[in-house]
Design a protein around this motif. Structure first.
Motif, PDB file in Angstrom:
ATOM      1  N   GLU A 159      75.803  21.795  64.044  1.00 38.73           N
ATOM      2  CA  GLU A 159      74.619  22.612  64.301  1.00 38.73           C
ATOM      3  C   GLU A 159      74.974  24.095  64.348  1.00 38.73           C
ATOM      4  N   ALA A 160      76.135  24.399  64.936  1.00 40.84           N
ATOM      5  CA  ALA A 160      76.578  25.793  64.990  1.00 40.84           C
ATOM      6  C   ALA A 160      76.877  26.315  63.590  1.00 40.84           C
ATOM      7  N   GLN A 161      77.478  25.457  62.767  1.00 37.19           N
ATOM      8  CA  GLN A 161      77.791  25.844  61.390  1.00 37.19           C
ATOM      9  C   GLN A 161      76.516  26.102  60.595  1.00 37.19           C
ATOM     10  N   VAL A 162      75.542  25.220  60.763  1.00 36.84           N
ATOM     11  CA  VAL A 162      74.259  25.395  60.074  1.00 36.84           C
ATOM     12  C   VAL A 162      73.567  26.659  60.560  1.00 36.84           C
ATOM     13  N   SER A 163      73.623  26.879  61.877  1.00 37.17           N
ATOM     14  CA  SER A 163      72.986  28.067  62.454  1.00 37.17           C
ATOM     15  C   SER A 163      73.615  29.348  61.906  1.00 37.17           C
ATOM     16  N   ARG A 164      74.953  29.344  61.795  1.00 36.44           N
ATOM     17  CA  ARG A 164      75.638  30.516  61.237  1.00 36.44           C
ATOM     18  C   ARG A 164      75.244  30.739  59.783  1.00 36.44           C
ATOM     19  N   ALA A 165      75.191  29.638  59.027  1.00 40.55           N
ATOM     20  CA  ALA A 165      74.843  29.744  57.608  1.00 40.55           C
ATOM     21  C   ALA A 165      73.426  30.278  57.431  1.00 40.55           C
ATOM     22  N   VAL A 166      72.510  29.794  58.258  1.00 37.19           N
ATOM     23  CA  VAL A 166      71.123  30.268  58.185  1.00 37.19           C
ATOM     24  C   VAL A 166      71.051  31.744  58.553  1.00 37.19           C
ATOM     25  N   GLY A 167      71.782  32.119  59.603  1.00 38.80           N
ATOM     26  CA  GLY A 167      71.800  33.520  60.020  1.00 38.80           C
ATOM     27  C   GLY A 167      72.371  34.431  58.947  1.00 38.80           C
ATOM     28  N   GLU A 168      73.462  33.981  58.319  1.00 34.01           N
ATOM     29  CA  GLU A 168      74.083  34.774  57.255  1.00 34.01           C
ATOM     30  C   GLU A 168      73.146  34.905  56.054  1.00 34.01           C
ATOM     31  N   LEU A 194      79.369  29.042  40.887  1.00 33.03           N
ATOM     32  CA  LEU A 194      78.431  29.085  42.017  1.00 33.03           C
ATOM     33  C   LEU A 194      78.597  30.347  42.860  1.00 33.03           C
ATOM     34  N   ARG A 195      79.212  31.357  42.283  1.00 29.78           N
ATOM     35  CA  ARG A 195      79.411  32.603  43.024  1.00 29.78           C
ATOM     36  C   ARG A 195      78.073  33.242  43.396  1.00 29.78           C
ATOM     37  N   LYS A 196      78.012  33.751  44.629  1.00 29.59           N
ATOM     38  CA  LYS A 196      76.787  34.378  45.116  1.00 29.59           C
ATOM     39  C   LYS A 196      77.131  35.692  45.810  1.00 29.59           C
ATOM     40  N   PRO A 197      76.147  36.575  45.963  1.00 29.86           N
ATOM     41  CA  PRO A 197      76.410  37.818  46.702  1.00 29.86           C
ATOM     42  C   PRO A 197      76.744  37.519  48.160  1.00 29.86           C
ATOM     43  N   VAL A 198      77.554  38.393  48.750  1.00 30.90           N
ATOM     44  CA  VAL A 198      77.997  38.211  50.135  1.00 30.90           C
ATOM     45  C   VAL A 198      77.808  39.518  50.893  1.00 30.90           C
ATOM     46  N   LEU A 199      77.373  39.401  52.146  1.00 26.17           N
ATOM     47  CA  LEU A 199      77.256  40.563  53.026  1.00 26.17           C
ATOM     48  C   LEU A 199      78.414  40.515  54.012  1.00 26.17           C
ATOM     49  N   ASP A 200      79.284  41.531  53.982  1.00 25.46           N
ATOM     50  CA  ASP A 200      80.450  41.489  54.867  1.00 25.46           C
ATOM     51  C   ASP A 200      80.098  41.962  56.277  1.00 25.46           C
ATOM     52  N   TRP A 207      79.072  41.702  45.151  1.00 23.94           N
ATOM     53  CA  TRP A 207      78.382  40.960  44.103  1.00 23.94           C
ATOM     54  C   TRP A 207      79.362  40.333  43.117  1.00 23.94           C
ATOM     55  N   PRO A 208      79.013  39.175  42.590  1.00 24.00           N
ATOM     56  CA  PRO A 208      79.728  38.678  41.411  1.00 24.00           C
ATOM     57  C   PRO A 208      79.118  39.364  40.184  1.00 24.00           C
ATOM     58  N   ASP A 224      84.361  39.869  42.895  1.00 25.62           N
ATOM     59  CA  ASP A 224      83.980  40.635  44.086  1.00 25.62           C
ATOM     60  C   ASP A 224      83.802  42.101  43.713  1.00 25.62           C
ATOM     61  N   PHE A 225      82.552  42.470  43.458  1.00 26.21           N
ATOM     62  CA  PHE A 225      82.233  43.857  43.115  1.00 26.21           C
ATOM     63  C   PHE A 225      81.505  44.460  44.312  1.00 26.21           C
ATOM     64  N   CYS A 226      82.222  45.275  45.082  1.00 34.30           N
ATOM     65  CA  CYS A 226      81.645  45.897  46.275  1.00 34.30           C
ATOM     66  C   CYS A 226      80.621  46.950  45.857  1.00 34.30           C
ATOM     67  N   GLU A 227      79.511  47.003  46.569  1.00 31.18           N
ATOM     68  CA  GLU A 227      78.448  47.936  46.187  1.00 31.18           C
ATOM     69  C   GLU A 227      78.871  49.396  46.327  1.00 31.18           C
ATOM     70  N   THR A 228      79.961  49.635  47.029  1.00 33.66           N
ATOM     71  CA  THR A 228      80.455  51.012  47.158  1.00 33.66           C
ATOM     72  C   THR A 228      81.469  51.361  46.072  1.00 33.66           C
TER      73      THR A 228
END
Length: 240
Positions: A159-168, A194-200, A207-208, A224-228
Motif C-alpha cells: 500500500e505504501a508503494q502504491v501510495s508513493r507511485a500515485v503521489g509521484e 517503456l521509458r517515461k518522463p521523471v520528476l526528480d 525526458w527520454p 535521460d534528457f534533463c530539462e535544464t
C-alpha cells in the motif's frame, strides 16, 4: 395449563409456573442433545457438516440456553462454516458467539481465522490479541497472530508503494501541466521501450528523447534528457 396461555401473558398460578418450568427444561434438554448430536456429525466428516449446522441452528432456535451455552453453539457453527469455506458466515457466527461471551477463546480464534480468510487483517489481528488477553499461552493463537502480522506487514508495504507511485504520478502530471506541455499519443515504442518522463527530487523533469535522422534512416536515443540541459551537450557525445 401453561400450554393454553396466550403469548406474552404471565403465569398466575403455581401450576402454570410449574408447567412453564417443565417446558423450559424440556427445551433446554432438547437443545443440549442437538448440540451433542451436532458435535457427533462434525466428527463423522465433511459429508455430515450440513447436518451439524442444522443441529446447532435448531439448538440456538430453542432460545432457552444461557448466553454462555449459546456462545458455544455459535462458535461450533462458525467452526463448521470455516471447514466448509463459508468464511463470511463463519465470521458472523464467531462474532455472535463473542457478543454472548467475550471470553470465548475458541470463538475469538475462529473469528480471527475467518477474518484472515476474508483478508480483513486488522480485524483478524484484533481478535487474536483479544484471545491472547484471555489465554496468553495459546500457541495456536500466537502462531496465527504471527502469520497475520507477516501478511499485514506485506500489505502495508504494498500500500505504501502504491501510495508513493500515485503521489509521484500526480507530481509528474502537475509539473508537466505547470510548464504548459501537452502529451500526445505514445509513438516509436519499439525504439524507446517503456521509458517515461521523471520528476526528480529537485522538481526537475527528465525526458527520454528520440532523435530521428530521416535522411540516413537512423536514430539516436537519449534515455535521460534533463530539462535544464542544452541539446548541444548531448549532440557532442553522439558520433555520426
Amino acid at each position: 395449563m401453561a400450554l393454553w396461555m396466550e403469548t406474552g401473558s404471565e403465569p398466575v398460578t403455581e401450576t402454570e409456573k410449574a408447567d412453564l418450568d417443565a417446558i423450559a427444561a424440556l427445551k433446554e434438554s432438547a437443545a443440549m442433545e442437538l448440540k451433542e448430536k451436532g458435535n457427533q456429525y462434525v466428527k463423522m466428516g465433511k459429508r455430515h457438516y450440513s447436518e451439524a449446522i442444522d443441529c446447532y441452528t435448531r439448538a440456538i432456535n430453542q432460545k432457552v440456553l444461557s448466553d454462555s451455552d449459546n456462545s458455544v453453539l455459535f462458535s461450533n457453527r462458525a467452526h463448521v462454516n470455516l471447514l466448509l469455506g463459508n468464511y463470511r458466515r463463519a465470521l458472523v457466527d464467531a462474532e455472535d458467539a463473542i457478543k454472548r461471551c467475550p471470553t470465548n477463546v475458541k470463538a475469538l480464534y475462529r473469528a480471527a481465522k475467518a477474518s484472515l480468510s476474508l483478508n480483513l487483517l486488522a480485524e483478524a489481528k484484533s481478535h487474536c490479541e483479544n484471545g491472547l488477553k484471555h489465554d496468553p499461552d495459546n500457541q495456536e493463537m500466537k502462531k496465527l497472530l504471527k502469520q497475520i502480522d507477516s501478511l499485514k506487514f506485506e500489505q502495508d508495504q504494498r500500500e505504501a508503494q502504491v501510495s508513493r507511485a500515485v503521489g509521484e504520478a500526480k507530481d509528474l502530471l502537475s509539473a508537466i501541466e505547470s510548464r504548459g506541455y501537452k502529451i500526445g499519443k505514445s509513438m516509436f515504442r519499439e525504439l524507446v521501450g517503456l521509458r517515461k518522463p521523471v520528476l526528480d527530487k529537485n522538481k526537475i523533469l527528465h525526458w527520454p528523447v528520440l532523435l530521428l535522422y530521416a535522411e540516413v534512416m537512423s536514430s539516436d536515443f537519449i534515455e535521460d534528457f534533463c530539462e535544464t540541459d542544452m541539446f548541444s551537450a548531448h549532440l557532442d557525445m553522439i558520433s555520426f
